[in-house]
Design a protein around this motif. Structure first.
Motif, PDB file in Angstrom:
ATOM      1  N   SER A 106       0.833  -1.208   0.000  1.00 21.82           N
ATOM      2  CA  SER A 106       0.000   0.000   0.000  1.00 21.82           C
ATOM      3  C   SER A 106       0.865   1.254   0.000  1.00 21.82           C
ATOM      4  O   SER A 106       1.899   1.305   0.667  1.00 21.82           O
ATOM      5  N   TYR A 108       0.567   5.842  -0.338  1.00 23.63           N
ATOM      6  CA  TYR A 108      -0.149   7.092  -0.563  1.00 23.63           C
ATOM      7  C   TYR A 108       0.325   7.614  -1.908  1.00 23.63           C
ATOM      8  O   TYR A 108       1.477   7.435  -2.288  1.00 23.63           O
ATOM      9  N   GLY A 115      -5.105  10.407   3.331  1.00 20.98           N
ATOM     10  CA  GLY A 115      -6.195   9.649   2.718  1.00 20.98           C
ATOM     11  C   GLY A 115      -5.963   8.165   2.910  1.00 20.98           C
ATOM     12  O   GLY A 115      -5.175   7.733   3.742  1.00 20.98           O
ATOM     13  N   ASP A 116      -6.655   7.388   2.121  1.00 21.54           N
ATOM     14  CA  ASP A 116      -6.498   5.943   2.175  1.00 21.54           C
ATOM     15  C   ASP A 116      -5.314   5.515   1.321  1.00 21.54           C
ATOM     16  O   ASP A 116      -5.154   5.970   0.187  1.00 21.54           O
ATOM     17  N   LYS A 118      -3.413   3.062  -1.139  1.00 17.03           N
ATOM     18  CA  LYS A 118      -3.977   2.281  -2.238  1.00 17.03           C
ATOM     19  C   LYS A 118      -2.957   1.285  -2.767  1.00 17.03           C
ATOM     20  O   LYS A 118      -1.763   1.419  -2.507  1.00 17.03           O
TER      21      LYS A 118
END
Length: 164
Positions: A106, A108, A115-116, A118
């Motif tokens: 994962s 950013y 934020g989340d 991804k």
């Protein structure tokens, strides 16, 4: 009560509508989210990886080492980076107007640190994206740049350089 005539009408309607229903299942090659068809193009990606730490103060003039690789890729190809001591694999999918990247870790994207995180990213053709591990005190930055159509890889094997 169903009459033989009504049953025949239903059956013939179903037979007539079947090709229309099946046409909707046909793969037209378009990505359902991005509306882009796959491409057989080869892309040249420049991948820069650097680690950082908020706990150490580098001496004046110190430049953190950046590992830079430049290679050509087609859909289905992979490349790997070291992020926070772990191997992260990126799978490349070349599209008409972008390169889709799927990672096993994962990140950013482009400074979106709150934020989340991804695993899927879209790199516009000729563009660049900046990724960062979702960590606070130390981490890894990964910059991926599409060098454009027809660009020749600068190296065929990974190399380490320092940038200033």
């Amino acid at each position: 009560m169903t009459t033989p005539r009504r049953a025949l009408l239903r059956a013939s309607s179903a037979v007539l509508l079947l090709p229309i229903a099946l046409a909707g299942c046909q793969d037209d090659g378009l990505d359902r989210l991005g509306g882009e068809a796959p491409s057989d193009d080869e892309v040249t990606l420049k991948v820069s990886v650097s680690d950082w730490s908020g706990w150490t103060s580098p001496p004046p003039g110190y430049k953190a080492p950046v590992k830079v690789t430049t290679d050509a890729y087609r859909s289905g190809d992979i490349f790997r980076v070291m992020a926070m001591g772990e191997v992260v694999t990126f799978t490349v999918e070349v599209r008409e107007r972008s390169v889709h990247l799927k990672s096993t870790g994962s990140f950013y994207q482009d400074g979106d640190g709150m934020g989340d995180a991804k695993e899927n990213f879209r790199l516009p053709r000729g563009g660049r994206i900046e990724l960062a591990t979702p960590t606070m005190d130390a981490g890894t930055n990964v910059t991926i740049e599409d060098l454009g159509a027809g660009a020749q890889p600068a190296t065929s094997a990974p190399s380490s350089t320092s940038t200033g």
